[in-house]
Design a protein around this motif. Structure first.
Motif, PDB file in Angstrom:
ATOM      1  N   LEU A   1       0.828  -1.209   0.000  1.00  0.00           N
ATOM      2  CA  LEU A   1       0.000   0.000   0.000  1.00  0.00           C
ATOM      3  C   LEU A   1       0.862   1.259   0.000  1.00  0.00           C
ATOM      4  N   VAL A   2       1.945   1.243   0.784  1.00  0.00           N
ATOM      5  CA  VAL A   2       2.882   2.381   0.779  1.00  0.00           C
ATOM      6  C   VAL A   2       3.490   2.553  -0.607  1.00  0.00           C
ATOM      7  N   LEU A   3       3.792   1.428  -1.261  1.00  0.00           N
ATOM      8  CA  LEU A   3       4.342   1.483  -2.614  1.00  0.00           C
ATOM      9  C   LEU A   3       3.336   2.091  -3.589  1.00  0.00           C
ATOM     10  N   VAL A   4       2.071   1.746  -3.425  1.00  0.00           N
ATOM     11  CA  VAL A   4       1.016   2.329  -4.267  1.00  0.00           C
ATOM     12  C   VAL A   4       0.941   3.831  -4.063  1.00  0.00           C
ATOM     13  N   LEU A   5       0.938   4.266  -2.805  1.00  0.00           N
ATOM     14  CA  LEU A   5       0.834   5.694  -2.509  1.00  0.00           C
ATOM     15  C   LEU A   5       2.040   6.466  -3.041  1.00  0.00           C
ATOM     16  N   SER A   6       3.241   5.903  -2.877  1.00  0.00           N
ATOM     17  CA  SER A   6       4.437   6.593  -3.373  1.00  0.00           C
ATOM     18  C   SER A   6       4.418   6.695  -4.897  1.00  0.00           C
ATOM     19  N   THR A   7       3.921   5.643  -5.553  1.00  0.00           N
ATOM     20  CA  THR A   7       3.820   5.672  -7.016  1.00  0.00           C
ATOM     21  C   THR A   7       2.814   6.719  -7.474  1.00  0.00           C
ATOM     22  N   LEU A   8       1.697   6.842  -6.756  1.00  0.00           N
ATOM     23  CA  LEU A   8       0.692   7.854  -7.096  1.00  0.00           C
ATOM     24  C   LEU A   8       1.250   9.266  -6.908  1.00  0.00           C
ATOM     25  N   VAL A   9       2.041   9.466  -5.852  1.00  0.00           N
ATOM     26  CA  VAL A   9       2.642  10.781  -5.617  1.00  0.00           C
ATOM     27  C   VAL A   9       3.594  11.144  -6.750  1.00  0.00           C
ATOM     28  N   VAL A  10       4.417  10.166  -7.160  1.00  0.00           N
ATOM     29  CA  VAL A  10       5.351  10.418  -8.267  1.00  0.00           C
ATOM     30  C   VAL A  10       4.582  10.680  -9.559  1.00  0.00           C
ATOM     31  N   ALA A  11       3.520   9.910  -9.796  1.00  0.00           N
ATOM     32  CA  ALA A  11       2.720  10.091 -11.011  1.00  0.00           C
ATOM     33  C   ALA A  11       2.091  11.479 -11.050  1.00  0.00           C
ATOM     34  N   TYR A  12       1.565  11.925  -9.917  1.00  0.00           N
ATOM     35  CA  TYR A  12       0.929  13.241  -9.863  1.00  0.00           C
ATOM     36  C   TYR A  12       1.955  14.361  -9.999  1.00  0.00           C
ATOM     37  N   SER A  13       3.120  14.187  -9.393  1.00  0.00           N
ATOM     38  CA  SER A  13       4.136  15.240  -9.393  1.00  0.00           C
ATOM     39  C   SER A  13       4.825  15.391 -10.745  1.00  0.00           C
ATOM     40  N   THR A  14       4.948  14.281 -11.466  1.00  0.00           N
ATOM     41  CA  THR A  14       5.724  14.295 -12.713  1.00  0.00           C
ATOM     42  C   THR A  14       4.861  14.161 -13.956  1.00  0.00           C
ATOM     43  N   HIS A  15       3.539  13.963 -13.763  1.00  0.00           N
ATOM     44  CA  HIS A  15       2.613  13.793 -14.894  1.00  0.00           C
ATOM     45  C   HIS A  15       2.983  12.588 -15.757  1.00  0.00           C
ATOM     46  N   GLN A  16       3.508  11.540 -15.099  1.00  0.00           N
ATOM     47  CA  GLN A  16       3.791  10.287 -15.796  1.00  0.00           C
ATOM     48  C   GLN A  16       2.550   9.401 -15.685  1.00  0.00           C
ATOM     49  N   ASN A  17       1.706   9.437 -16.720  1.00  0.00           N
ATOM     50  CA  ASN A  17       0.406   8.768 -16.634  1.00  0.00           C
ATOM     51  C   ASN A  17       0.520   7.257 -16.496  1.00  0.00           C
ATOM     52  N   HIS A  18       1.584   6.668 -17.046  1.00  0.00           N
ATOM     53  CA  HIS A  18       1.703   5.207 -16.976  1.00  0.00           C
ATOM     54  C   HIS A  18       1.892   4.732 -15.537  1.00  0.00           C
ATOM     55  N   LEU A  19       2.348   5.619 -14.654  1.00  0.00           N
ATOM     56  CA  LEU A  19       2.537   5.231 -13.259  1.00  0.00           C
ATOM     57  C   LEU A  19       1.201   5.003 -12.547  1.00  0.00           C
ATOM     58  N   TYR A  20       0.124   5.630 -13.039  1.00  0.00           N
ATOM     59  CA  TYR A  20      -1.186   5.356 -12.461  1.00  0.00           C
ATOM     60  C   TYR A  20      -1.588   3.902 -12.696  1.00  0.00           C
ATOM     61  N   TYR A  21      -1.287   3.398 -13.887  1.00  0.00           N
ATOM     62  CA  TYR A  21      -1.562   1.990 -14.171  1.00  0.00           C
ATOM     63  C   TYR A  21      -0.671   1.085 -13.321  1.00  0.00           C
ATOM     64  N   SER A  22       0.568   1.506 -13.104  1.00  0.00           N
ATOM     65  CA  SER A  22       1.472   0.735 -12.247  1.00  0.00           C
ATOM     66  C   SER A  22       0.937   0.668 -10.823  1.00  0.00           C
ATOM     67  N   ALA A  23       0.425   1.799 -10.334  1.00  0.00           N
ATOM     68  CA  ALA A  23      -0.131   1.837  -8.982  1.00  0.00           C
ATOM     69  C   ALA A  23      -1.353   0.919  -8.871  1.00  0.00           C
ATOM     70  N   LEU A  24      -2.206   0.938  -9.892  1.00  0.00           N
ATOM     71  CA  LEU A  24      -3.392   0.080  -9.886  1.00  0.00           C
ATOM     72  C   LEU A  24      -3.001  -1.392  -9.910  1.00  0.00           C
ATOM     73  N   LEU A  25      -2.012  -1.722 -10.742  1.00  0.00           N
ATOM     74  CA  LEU A  25      -1.532  -3.102 -10.821  1.00  0.00           C
ATOM     75  C   LEU A  25      -0.935  -3.552  -9.487  1.00  0.00           C
ATOM     76  N   THR A  26      -0.180  -2.677  -8.846  1.00  0.00           N
ATOM     77  CA  THR A  26       0.409  -2.994  -7.547  1.00  0.00           C
ATOM     78  C   THR A  26      -0.669  -3.194  -6.492  1.00  0.00           C
ATOM     79  N   LEU A  27      -1.706  -2.351  -6.534  1.00  0.00           N
ATOM     80  CA  LEU A  27      -2.805  -2.464  -5.578  1.00  0.00           C
ATOM     81  C   LEU A  27      -3.517  -3.809  -5.717  1.00  0.00           C
ATOM     82  N   LEU A  28      -3.820  -4.184  -6.945  1.00  0.00           N
ATOM     83  CA  LEU A  28      -4.548  -5.427  -7.177  1.00  0.00           C
ATOM     84  C   LEU A  28      -3.715  -6.652  -6.826  1.00  0.00           C
ATOM     85  N   LEU A  29      -2.427  -6.610  -7.181  1.00  0.00           N
ATOM     86  CA  LEU A  29      -1.591  -7.800  -7.032  1.00  0.00           C
ATOM     87  C   LEU A  29      -1.008  -7.923  -5.625  1.00  0.00           C
ATOM     88  N   LYS A  30      -0.394  -6.834  -5.125  1.00  0.00           N
ATOM     89  CA  LYS A  30       0.399  -6.941  -3.899  1.00  0.00           C
ATOM     90  C   LYS A  30      -0.335  -6.531  -2.627  1.00  0.00           C
TER      91      LYS A  30
END
Length: 205
Positions: free
Chosen positions: A27-56
């Protein structure tokens, strides 16, 4: 928080709590990925966060809880190294990780390069957990936690990996977890325990 959870997993002997800590780390990994995605506008990181949430955070903890209920495993036995000594070794590894990551982070052009030391320390602490535990379940959780650290390092240093690579890794982790589950049952049926030191009996045959 990532580092604190890694230390908490080092000291934890209760398998159920270890799985819950793994889910919290995800969950911490998901939140950190979302923060990076929002700060850098890297949209693919939102999908990474969702994948991490579902899997891990959801699937892997759920399947591991089912496994330990089926195997009737609740506690890990005494680790190879006692808890105080393990904590001291962990502190030494953290100092080493930060000293190792500092010159590397100077070449990183990301805003999260300061967290590279935390990611490296998490990887080393996960490896320490793997080599100091006797139960196969604990070692597998250590392996999965190490993969979390590698993902955190990739996010910190390069804003994540290409999506096709992340999907491939996610599939490998999923298949590997299912194989580990089968492996646990075979160990239990053969040795009536998940203590991997019973496998040393095979040397005598």
């Amino acid at each position: 928080m990532e580092l604190l959870l890694a230390f908490a997993m080092l000291t934890q002997r209760r398998i159920v709590s270890l799985i819950n800590l793994f889910a919290a780390q995800g969950l911490v990994l998901v939140l950190s990925t979302l923060v990076v995605a929002y700060s850098t506008h890297q949209n693919h990181l939102y999908y990474s966060a969702l994948l991490t949430l579902l899997l891990k955070v959801l699937f892997l903890p759920w399947i591991m809880h089912r496994l330990i209920r089926a195997l009737d495993v609740r506690w890990d036995v005494e680790p190879l190294i006692n808890i105080p000594a393990t904590m001291l070794i962990g502190i030494v590894l953290v100092i080493f990780a930060f000293n190792l990551a500092t010159p590397i982070s100077l070449f990183a052009g990301t805003i999260t390069k300061a967290t590279l030391g935390i990611a490296t320390a998490s990887i080393l602490l996960s490896f320490l957990m793997m080599i100091t535990r006797r139960k196969a379940v604990s070692q597998v959780i250590g392996f999965l936690t190490m993969e979390n650290g590698l993902f955190f390092a990739a996010t910190s240093a390069t804003y994540g990996m290409p999506m096709v690579v992340e999907l491939g890794i996610a599939l490998d982790v999923l298949v590997g977890s299912l194989i580990f589950g089968v492996f646990f049952f075979h160990i239990r049926e053969t040795f009536e325990s998940l203590d991997i030191h019973h496998m040393e009996k095979l040397k005598e045959r």
